[in-house]
Design a protein around this motif. Structure first.
Motif, PDB file in Angstrom:
ATOM      1  N   ILE A 169      -8.396 -15.279  70.763  1.00 57.39           N
ATOM      2  CA  ILE A 169      -7.296 -16.072  71.327  1.00 57.39           C
ATOM      3  C   ILE A 169      -6.313 -15.162  72.043  1.00 57.39           C
ATOM      4  CG2 ILE A 169      -5.272 -17.465  70.698  1.00 57.39           C
ATOM      5  CD1 ILE A 169      -7.064 -18.750  68.522  1.00 57.39           C
ATOM      6  N   GLY A 170      -5.970 -14.038  71.426  1.00 63.85           N
ATOM      7  CA  GLY A 170      -5.072 -13.076  72.061  1.00 63.85           C
ATOM      8  C   GLY A 170      -5.648 -12.529  73.351  1.00 63.85           C
ATOM      9  N   THR A 195       0.512 -13.630  69.215  1.00 65.11           N
ATOM     10  CA  THR A 195      -0.805 -13.592  68.579  1.00 65.11           C
ATOM     11  C   THR A 195      -1.067 -12.229  67.947  1.00 65.11           C
ATOM     12  OG1 THR A 195      -1.617 -15.199  70.194  1.00 65.11           O
ATOM     13  CG2 THR A 195      -3.269 -13.979  68.938  1.00 65.11           C
ATOM     14  N   PHE A 205      -5.424 -15.255  76.001  1.00 63.71           N
ATOM     15  CA  PHE A 205      -4.055 -15.363  76.529  1.00 63.71           C
ATOM     16  C   PHE A 205      -3.755 -14.222  77.495  1.00 63.71           C
ATOM     17  CE2 PHE A 205      -2.527 -18.012  72.748  1.00 63.71           C
ATOM     18  CZ  PHE A 205      -2.417 -19.166  73.508  1.00 63.71           C
ATOM     19  N   LEU A 230      -8.477 -15.019  66.035  1.00 68.62           N
ATOM     20  CA  LEU A 230      -7.152 -14.681  66.573  1.00 68.62           C
ATOM     21  C   LEU A 230      -7.238 -13.593  67.632  1.00 68.62           C
ATOM     22  CD1 LEU A 230      -4.782 -14.779  63.466  1.00 68.62           C
ATOM     23  CD2 LEU A 230      -4.702 -16.234  65.482  1.00 68.62           C
ATOM     24  N   LEU A 244       2.809 -15.423  74.453  1.00 70.62           N
ATOM     25  CA  LEU A 244       1.848 -15.935  73.463  1.00 70.62           C
ATOM     26  C   LEU A 244       0.872 -14.844  73.023  1.00 70.62           C
ATOM     27  CD1 LEU A 244       1.162 -19.474  74.941  1.00 70.62           C
ATOM     28  CD2 LEU A 244       2.407 -18.925  72.842  1.00 70.62           C
ATOM     29  N   THR A 245       0.523 -13.945  73.935  1.00 74.00           N
ATOM     30  CA  THR A 245      -0.311 -12.801  73.564  1.00 74.00           C
ATOM     31  C   THR A 245       0.408 -11.942  72.536  1.00 74.00           C
ATOM     32  OG1 THR A 245      -1.345 -12.753  75.754  1.00 74.00           O
ATOM     33  CG2 THR A 245      -1.522 -10.765  74.420  1.00 74.00           C
ATOM     34  N   ALA A 280       0.973 -12.039  64.869  1.00 66.93           N
ATOM     35  CA  ALA A 280       0.335 -12.797  63.781  1.00 66.93           C
ATOM     36  C   ALA A 280      -0.835 -12.017  63.190  1.00 66.93           C
ATOM     37  CB  ALA A 280      -0.131 -14.159  64.298  1.00 66.93           C
ATOM     38  N   LEU A 281      -1.612 -11.375  64.050  1.00 66.79           N
ATOM     39  CA  LEU A 281      -2.714 -10.545  63.547  1.00 66.79           C
ATOM     40  C   LEU A 281      -2.185  -9.428  62.651  1.00 66.79           C
ATOM     41  CD1 LEU A 281      -4.947 -10.258  66.721  1.00 66.79           C
ATOM     42  CD2 LEU A 281      -5.711 -11.033  64.484  1.00 66.79           C
TER      43      LEU A 281
END
Length: 104
Positions: A8-9, A47, A12, A5, A43-44, A50-51
């Protein structure tokens, strides 16, 4: 999953920066790229949220442990929205008028 994650962040965010800088080509704003730049910023933020939601309080990350309450987690989304709004205002009221001035 934590590192996935985080990567991914980071991806992004890098995409956001690249799309933002390539949105201004030939002294014009390319609207689709500019929109995708904002989308990748959002989206960043999601993310990172979510983290924080998944890993705060697990002692796996000192930084994520700061977001130990729902209010603190919501600050991530508020900051992302605020950053997007400030960036949009700067582009609308500063960058675009300067681009129009340079074309005249």
């Amino acid at each position: 999953m934590l590192y996935t994650l985080a990567l991914i962040g980071a991806a992004f965010f890098i995409a956001h920066v690249v799309l933002l800088f390539t949105s201004f080509n030939d002294a014009k704003l390319k609207a689709p790229r500019y929109f995708y730049s904002h989308l990748t910023l959002w989206l960043t933020g999601l993310t990172v949220f979510a983290l924080a939601f998944l890993y705060s309080g697990t002692n796996q990350s000192g930084f994520l442990d700061y977001f130990d309450t729902t209010l603190k987690k919501s600050y991530i989304l508020i900051f992302t929205f605020g950053l997007s709004l400030v960036a949009h205002c700067l582009v609308t009221f500063v960058v675009l008028p300067l681009l129009k001035k340079s074309n005249v």
